[in-house]
Write an enzyme that holds these catalytic residues in place. Structure first.
Site, PDB file in Angstrom:
ATOM      1  N   LYS A  10       0.855  -1.202   0.000  1.00 23.33           N
ATOM      2  CA  LYS A  10       0.000   0.000   0.000  1.00 23.33           C
ATOM      3  C   LYS A  10       0.890   1.252   0.000  1.00 23.33           C
ATOM      4  O   LYS A  10       1.808   1.319  -0.804  1.00 23.33           O
ATOM      5  CB  LYS A  10      -0.976  -0.053   1.172  1.00 23.33           C
ATOM      6  CG  LYS A  10      -1.765  -1.374   1.182  1.00 23.33           C
ATOM      7  CD  LYS A  10      -2.868  -1.422   2.175  1.00 23.33           C
ATOM      8  CE  LYS A  10      -3.585  -2.757   2.071  1.00 23.33           C
ATOM      9  NZ  LYS A  10      -4.722  -2.881   2.954  1.00 23.33           N
ATOM     10  N   HIS A  88      -8.833  -3.227  -5.988  1.00 22.36           N
ATOM     11  CA  HIS A  88      -8.674  -3.232  -4.526  1.00 22.36           C
ATOM     12  C   HIS A  88      -9.703  -2.284  -3.907  1.00 22.36           C
ATOM     13  O   HIS A  88      -9.982  -1.214  -4.445  1.00 22.36           O
ATOM     14  CB  HIS A  88      -7.251  -2.801  -4.138  1.00 22.36           C
ATOM     15  CG  HIS A  88      -6.955  -3.113  -2.697  1.00 22.36           C
ATOM     16  ND1 HIS A  88      -7.438  -2.339  -1.666  1.00 22.36           N
ATOM     17  CD2 HIS A  88      -6.272  -4.133  -2.126  1.00 22.36           C
ATOM     18  CE1 HIS A  88      -7.050  -2.880  -0.519  1.00 22.36           C
ATOM     19  NE2 HIS A  88      -6.345  -3.965  -0.763  1.00 22.36           N
ATOM     20  N   GLU A 157     -11.254 -10.130  -0.577  1.00 19.94           N
ATOM     21  CA  GLU A 157     -10.851  -9.314   0.561  1.00 19.94           C
ATOM     22  C   GLU A 157     -12.075  -8.596   1.137  1.00 19.94           C
ATOM     23  O   GLU A 157     -12.440  -7.504   0.658  1.00 19.94           O
ATOM     24  CB  GLU A 157      -9.819  -8.267   0.127  1.00 19.94           C
ATOM     25  CG  GLU A 157      -8.543  -8.856  -0.436  1.00 19.94           C
ATOM     26  CD  GLU A 157      -7.367  -7.887  -0.295  1.00 19.94           C
ATOM     27  OE1 GLU A 157      -6.354  -8.300   0.250  1.00 19.94           O
ATOM     28  OE2 GLU A 157      -7.492  -6.722  -0.713  1.00 19.94           O
TER      29      GLU A 157
HETATM   30  P1  13P Z   1      -4.341  -6.244   5.855  1.00 18.39           P
HETATM   31  O1  13P Z   1      -3.523  -7.512   5.755  1.00 18.39           O
HETATM   32  O2  13P Z   1      -3.586  -5.102   6.474  1.00 18.39           O
HETATM   33  O3  13P Z   1      -5.660  -6.482   6.473  1.00 18.39           O
HETATM   34  O4  13P Z   1      -4.631  -5.757   4.336  1.00 18.39           O
HETATM   35  C1  13P Z   1      -5.145  -6.680   3.421  1.00 18.39           C
HETATM   36  C2  13P Z   1      -5.130  -6.062   2.080  1.00 18.39           C
HETATM   37  O5  13P Z   1      -5.855  -5.106   1.815  1.00 18.39           O
HETATM   38  C3  13P Z   1      -4.193  -6.614   1.095  1.00 18.39           C
HETATM   39  O6  13P Z   1      -4.450  -6.119  -0.174  1.00 18.39           O
END
Ligand code: 13P
Length: 233
Positions: A10, A88, A157
């Site tokens: 990110k 995403h 996700e």
């Molecule tokens: P986290 O592992 O911090 O929950 O994030 C997941 C994510 O959005 C991966 O793309």
């Protein structure tokens, strides 16, 4: 099948810290590992590592041109980057990317034969309405997506599990992955508060083909622990 382990940095890490991380992780990997790193745009580097794969968190569906702040295909080609994350929830919700735009990007990078990790997942509000609503919602995220694309990998996700420290339950993961697998033949990764402690049981779930990790990937040793868990499967 070898489980896929992917790290989405990110907006974390600098160019220098990313380089150090990637160099040392690559030395620890085995030829049988299937590992992807998605660094920030400014830390993107040539995809020429022995074992791990570098992918881009985002790109604009254009070769080059007047799109201030965006990365185009030309720049990715120079770095030999052939993997992209599309859809995403942070891009859909915070950056307001519509389903139509996700599909446009998908079609553009599909024509360029990129491997596409396409993310889907519902909000807490949808989850609380029940599984029928979850299914309907996820179905809308496949609108105009060519699901037969052989280089498609889906990442489930659930938004409420991202960065919350509260992963979806194994039952929820299994049930939702089964549904996604009924729509398309692609491998399905789970993402949302995966860490070194819960990775083993999540990866043990039959319908889980790998994990997409955010927070717990930022520390190289913690991410490597997850990779080691995948080797046991
Ligand atoms: P986290 O592992 O911090 O929950 O994030 C997941 C994510 O959005 C991966 O793309």
């Amino acid at each position: 099948m070898t489980k896929i382990i992917a790290a989405n940095f990110k907006t974390n890490h600098t160019r220098k810290s990313t380089e150090e991380y990637i160099q040392s992780l690559d030395k620890k990997l085995l030829p049988s590992d299937k590992v992807y790193i998605f660094p920030t745009p400014i830390a993107l580097c040539e995809n020429n590592f022995k074992h791990l794969n570098i992918g881009t968190q985002n790109a604009y569906p254009i070769f080059n041109g007047a799109f201030t702040g965006e990365i185009g295909l030309q720049a990715l080609k120079e770095l030999n980057i052939k993997t992209i994350l599309i859809g995403h929830s942070e891009r859909r919700n915070i950056l307001k990317e519509s389903q139509e735009f996700c599909a446009e990007k998908f079609n553009f990078f599909m024509k360029e034969e990129f491997e596409i990790i396409y993310c889907v997942g519902e909000s807490l509000c949808v989850r609380e309405k029940g599984f029928e609503d979850v299914k309907k919602f996820i179905q809308t995220q496949f609108e105009n997506i060519p699901i037969k694309y052989p280089k498609l990998i889906v990442a489930y996700e659930p938004i409420w599990a991202i960065g919350s420290g509260m992963s979806a339950s194994l039952e929820q993961i299994s049930q939702t992955h089964c549904f996604i697998k009924s729509i398309c033949d692609a491998p399905v990764l789970y993402g949302g508060s995966v860490n070194a402690k819960n990775a083993s049981e999540i990866l043990n779930t039959k319908e889980v083909d790998g994990v997409l990790v955010g927070s717990a990937s930022l520390d190289m040793e913690s991410f490597y622990e997850i990779i080691k868990k995948a080797r046991e499967k």
